[in-house]
Every structure is written in structure tokens, then in C-alpha cells.
Design a protein around this motif. Structure first.
Motif, PDB file in Angstrom:
ATOM      1  N   ARG A 204      49.516  23.061 -26.140  1.00 52.86           N
ATOM      2  CA  ARG A 204      50.477  23.801 -26.392  1.00 52.86           C
ATOM      3  C   ARG A 204      50.137  25.314 -26.139  1.00 52.86           C
TER       4      ARG A 204
ATOM      5  N   ASP B 246      55.063  26.541 -29.006  1.00 56.56           N
ATOM      6  CA  ASP B 246      55.409  26.855 -30.002  1.00 56.56           C
ATOM      7  C   ASP B 246      55.715  28.393 -30.473  1.00 56.56           C
TER       8      ASP B 246
ATOM      9  N   GLU C  27      53.562  21.254 -25.534  1.00 52.81           N
ATOM     10  CA  GLU C  27      54.628  21.859 -26.810  1.00 52.81           C
ATOM     11  C   GLU C  27      54.750  23.845 -26.589  1.00 52.81           C
TER      12      GLU C  27
ATOM     13  N   ASP D 239      50.593  19.897 -36.881  1.00 55.58           N
ATOM     14  CA  ASP D 239      50.387  20.312 -36.052  1.00 55.58           C
ATOM     15  C   ASP D 239      49.089  19.506 -35.010  1.00 55.58           C
TER      16      ASP D 239
ATOM     17  N   ASP E 258      48.383  16.403 -33.324  1.00 61.53           N
ATOM     18  CA  ASP E 258      47.909  15.886 -31.670  1.00 61.53           C
ATOM     19  C   ASP E 258      46.147  15.290 -31.292  1.00 61.53           C
TER      20      ASP E 258
END
Length: 102
Positions: free
Chosen positions: A77, A50, A48, A61, A65
Motif C-alpha cells: 500500500r 491509497d 494499491e 482494507d 489484505d
């Protein structure tokens, strides 16, 4: 933002696509009810990117996760700021996750 990538996602995608890291990376990959920015299905890794939006979504989030973890996926992330400032470091972090056994 399923089809409209951010500039940082586009930059990272250029480095990940085509098996450049020794694994097939998928963009906008569906995992359960979530759409991951990127995923490596063969090793069950979600990546991801971010941006600032995620600063207000930390709890959501974290729940996401955890749910992905329950499904057997690891989540990496990457701050969009890192991808924009130091793409090489972002790619190195992806390589490290792909090279680890969990």
C-alpha cells in the motif's frame, strides 16, 4: 473506479508499465472478488495507491489484505501523498517488494 485512474495512479502507472521494473505489471487487475490498482501476477504482488478515502476504510482494507494474503498475494500500500510528493520513493518501494522473496 475500475476505469478512471486517479492522477497519482496515472503517475505511478507511467513508471511501472512496459516492464520497466523487470516484471510485467497489470493495471486494474482482478484477484478473486477484488480489483487491484496494479498487480504483478508473476510474483503475486498487489500494489494499491491509497488516497484520503482509505483513511475511513482501514478495517475493510485490512480484511481485504488478509484475504488476498490467504490467496497467496502480498499487498503493498502506497499513500497517494507519497506518490504525488516523491514518485521516485514510491517506485523504490515497489522495486524493493519485487526484489524480495517474501
Amino acid at each position: 473506479m475500475r476505469f478512471a485512474q486517479t492522477p497519482t495512479e496515472e503517475a505511478l502507472w507511467r513508471e511501472l508499465r512496459g516492464g520497466k521494473l523487470g516484471a510485467v505489471v497489470r493495471r486494474q487487475y482482478v484477484v478473486g472478488r477484488y480489483i487491484a490498482d496494479f498487480a504483478v501476477p508473476s510474483v503475486r504482488v498487489v500494489i494499491e495507491v491509497d488516497g484520503a478515502y482509505h483513511a475511513s476504510r482501514r478495517a475493510a482494507d485490512a480484511r481485504r489484505d488478509r484475504e488476498l494474503g490467504r490467496r497467496g498475494w502480498r499487498v503493498l500500500r502506497l499513500p497517494a501523498e507519497l506518490v504525488a510528493r516523491d514518485l521516485g520513493e514510491a517506485v523504490a518501494r515497489v522495486r524493493a517488494v519485487l526484489g524480495s522473496d517474501g
